[in-house]
Every structure is written in C-alpha cells, then in structure tokens.
Design a protein around this motif. Structure first.
Motif, PDB file in Angstrom:
ATOM      1  N   ALA A  32       4.782   4.263   7.220  1.00  0.00           N
ATOM      2  CA  ALA A  32       3.618   3.407   7.323  1.00  0.00           C
ATOM      3  C   ALA A  32       4.065   1.952   7.417  1.00  0.00           C
ATOM      4  CB  ALA A  32       2.709   3.608   6.114  1.00  0.00           C
ATOM      5  N   MET A  33       3.239   1.125   8.038  1.00  0.00           N
ATOM      6  CA  MET A  33       3.542  -0.290   8.206  1.00  0.00           C
ATOM      7  C   MET A  33       2.369  -1.123   7.718  1.00  0.00           C
ATOM      8  SD  MET A  33       6.580  -0.574   9.623  1.00  0.00           S
ATOM      9  CE  MET A  33       6.533  -2.230  10.339  1.00  0.00           C
ATOM     10  N   GLY A  34       2.655  -2.347   7.337  1.00  0.00           N
ATOM     11  CA  GLY A  34       1.602  -3.219   6.859  1.00  0.00           C
ATOM     12  C   GLY A  34       1.705  -4.624   7.413  1.00  0.00           C
ATOM     13  N   VAL A  47      -3.345  -7.406   4.396  1.00  0.00           N
ATOM     14  CA  VAL A  47      -4.330  -7.588   5.452  1.00  0.00           C
ATOM     15  C   VAL A  47      -4.720  -6.256   6.074  1.00  0.00           C
ATOM     16  CG1 VAL A  47      -4.810  -8.619   7.704  1.00  0.00           C
ATOM     17  CG2 VAL A  47      -3.545  -9.914   5.975  1.00  0.00           C
ATOM     18  N   ALA A  48      -3.734  -5.501   6.514  1.00  0.00           N
ATOM     19  CA  ALA A  48      -3.999  -4.242   7.193  1.00  0.00           C
ATOM     20  C   ALA A  48      -2.782  -3.346   7.107  1.00  0.00           C
ATOM     21  CB  ALA A  48      -4.372  -4.475   8.659  1.00  0.00           C
ATOM     22  N   GLY A  49      -3.016  -2.052   7.196  1.00  0.00           N
ATOM     23  CA  GLY A  49      -1.933  -1.093   7.183  1.00  0.00           C
ATOM     24  C   GLY A  49      -2.230   0.056   8.110  1.00  0.00           C
ATOM     25  N   ILE A  50      -1.180   0.752   8.497  1.00  0.00           N
ATOM     26  CA  ILE A  50      -1.326   1.871   9.414  1.00  0.00           C
ATOM     27  C   ILE A  50      -0.356   2.968   9.013  1.00  0.00           C
ATOM     28  CG2 ILE A  50       0.313   0.900  11.092  1.00  0.00           C
ATOM     29  CD1 ILE A  50      -1.585   2.031  13.291  1.00  0.00           C
ATOM     30  N   ALA A  91      -3.019 -18.803   7.875  1.00  0.00           N
ATOM     31  CA  ALA A  91      -1.945 -18.349   6.991  1.00  0.00           C
ATOM     32  C   ALA A  91      -0.722 -18.028   7.833  1.00  0.00           C
ATOM     33  CB  ALA A  91      -2.377 -17.110   6.203  1.00  0.00           C
ATOM     34  N   VAL A  92       0.374 -17.786   7.146  1.00  0.00           N
ATOM     35  CA  VAL A  92       1.533 -17.195   7.780  1.00  0.00           C
ATOM     36  C   VAL A  92       1.389 -15.686   7.667  1.00  0.00           C
ATOM     37  CG1 VAL A  92       4.040 -16.951   7.770  1.00  0.00           C
ATOM     38  CG2 VAL A  92       2.999 -19.163   7.259  1.00  0.00           C
ATOM     39  N   TYR A  93       1.511 -15.012   8.771  1.00  0.00           N
ATOM     40  CA  TYR A  93       1.334 -13.570   8.810  1.00  0.00           C
ATOM     41  C   TYR A  93       2.687 -12.875   8.899  1.00  0.00           C
ATOM     42  CZ  TYR A  93      -3.701 -14.001   9.333  1.00  0.00           C
ATOM     43  OH  TYR A  93      -5.029 -14.273   9.113  1.00  0.00           O
ATOM     44  N   TYR A  94       2.845 -11.844   8.086  1.00  0.00           N
ATOM     45  CA  TYR A  94       4.090 -11.101   8.006  1.00  0.00           C
ATOM     46  C   TYR A  94       3.842  -9.618   8.245  1.00  0.00           C
ATOM     47  CZ  TYR A  94       5.614 -15.219   5.329  1.00  0.00           C
ATOM     48  OH  TYR A  94       5.913 -16.492   4.909  1.00  0.00           O
ATOM     49  N   CYS A  95       4.729  -8.986   8.965  1.00  0.00           N
ATOM     50  CA  CYS A  95       4.706  -7.534   9.005  1.00  0.00           C
ATOM     51  C   CYS A  95       5.733  -7.007   8.021  1.00  0.00           C
ATOM     52  CB  CYS A  95       4.953  -6.990  10.417  1.00  0.00           C
ATOM     53  SG  CYS A  95       6.590  -7.306  11.110  1.00  0.00           S
ATOM     54  N   ALA A  96       5.501  -5.800   7.554  1.00  0.00           N
ATOM     55  CA  ALA A  96       6.336  -5.245   6.502  1.00  0.00           C
ATOM     56  C   ALA A  96       6.535  -3.753   6.697  1.00  0.00           C
ATOM     57  CB  ALA A  96       5.700  -5.511   5.133  1.00  0.00           C
ATOM     58  N   ALA A  97       7.706  -3.292   6.294  1.00  0.00           N
ATOM     59  CA  ALA A  97       8.043  -1.879   6.356  1.00  0.00           C
ATOM     60  C   ALA A  97       8.631  -1.436   5.028  1.00  0.00           C
ATOM     61  CB  ALA A  97       9.034  -1.610   7.483  1.00  0.00           C
ATOM     62  N   PRO A  98       8.363  -0.226   4.596  1.00  0.00           N
ATOM     63  CA  PRO A  98       8.930   0.261   3.343  1.00  0.00           C
ATOM     64  C   PRO A  98      10.389   0.654   3.504  1.00  0.00           C
ATOM     65  CG  PRO A  98       7.657   1.992   4.365  1.00  0.00           C
ATOM     66  CD  PRO A  98       7.466   0.759   5.220  1.00  0.00           C
ATOM     67  N   ARG A 104       1.057   6.589   3.728  1.00  0.00           N
ATOM     68  CA  ARG A 104      -0.080   5.678   3.802  1.00  0.00           C
ATOM     69  C   ARG A 104       0.343   4.289   3.357  1.00  0.00           C
ATOM     70  NH1 ARG A 104      -5.332   8.971   1.369  1.00  0.00           N
ATOM     71  NH2 ARG A 104      -5.272  10.708   2.878  1.00  0.00           N
ATOM     72  N   PRO A 105      -0.142   3.265   4.017  1.00  0.00           N
ATOM     73  CA  PRO A 105       0.250   1.905   3.637  1.00  0.00           C
ATOM     74  C   PRO A 105      -0.341   1.511   2.296  1.00  0.00           C
ATOM     75  CG  PRO A 105      -1.470   1.855   5.296  1.00  0.00           C
ATOM     76  CD  PRO A 105      -1.040   3.293   5.174  1.00  0.00           C
TER      77      PRO A 105
END
Length: 125
Positions: A32-34, A47-50, A91-98, A104-105
C-alpha cells in the motif's frame, strides 16, 4: 530500498487542479502507498492511501470528494489528482511507502519507511 521522487507541485489559485506524481526507483506494487502533507509549523498529516492492488482507496475527511489517489504498478508510480483546491491545502506533499507488507494504507507516519523529498503546493485565495 525504495527511493521515491514526487513531482507536480506548484502555485495556483483556489479552485484549480494539480496532479502530483510519485515515481519509485524500484517496484512497490506489493505494498500500500500513502500521500501525506505538512504545512509550516504543523504535523505531517495523512491525505490519501491506496491498497497494493489499487482496488481500495482511503482519504482524509478534509479531501474527500476533491482528491483522487491512483497507482500504476507497471510504471512504479502513484498519483494524487487534486481538484477544487483551497488555500488550506497549501503544504508540502510527500508520498510514502512501508518497509514491509502493508495491504491497506495506514493514516500514520509510523507505518511508512520510505519518503519522497516532497513537492510544494501553494494555493492562493
């Protein structure tokens, strides 16, 4: 390791749209990513996750109906389409990975290991 690079931020007026992209140096299609964002002086917020398959998405209440997260695992990419932008979206937007399996994010920073450098989104009124 997964290295993430965001792009697509910018300056625009309220009501406008932007699409943010996050591209990984390696595949992350099993996870999952966020997307998170951080305004000056504030905490980094979810903000959001997939999900790993892209079949399930999750959004913060503040962006529901306006933002859409999607992914293209073949391109090692995740996207955030932002419509009807408001000044409070600045804002500064960041993507994230586990760092491990995550179907599930999760809405917390602690669930993620890899972060992009961030891309600035500024919305003027």
């Amino acid at each position: 390791q997964v290295h993430l690079v965001e792009s697509g931020g910018g300056l625009l007026q309220a009501g406008g749209s932007l699409r943010l992209s996050c591209v990984a140096s390696d595949t992350f299609n099993n996870y999952a990513m966020g997307w998170f964002r951080q305004a000056p002086g504030k905490e980094r917020d979810f903000v959001a996750g997939i999900s790993w398959s892209g079949g399930s998405t999750y959004y913060a209440d503040s962006v529901k109906g306006r933002f859409t997260i999607s992914r293209d695992n073949a391109k090692n990419a995740v996207y955030l389409q932002m419509n009807s932008l408001r000044p409070e979206d600045t804002a500064v937007y960041y993507c994230a990975a586990p760092g491990g399996p995550l179907i599930r994010p999760a809405p917390t920073q602690a669930a993620y290991t890899y972060w992009g450098q961030g891309t600035q989104v500024t919305v003027s009124s």
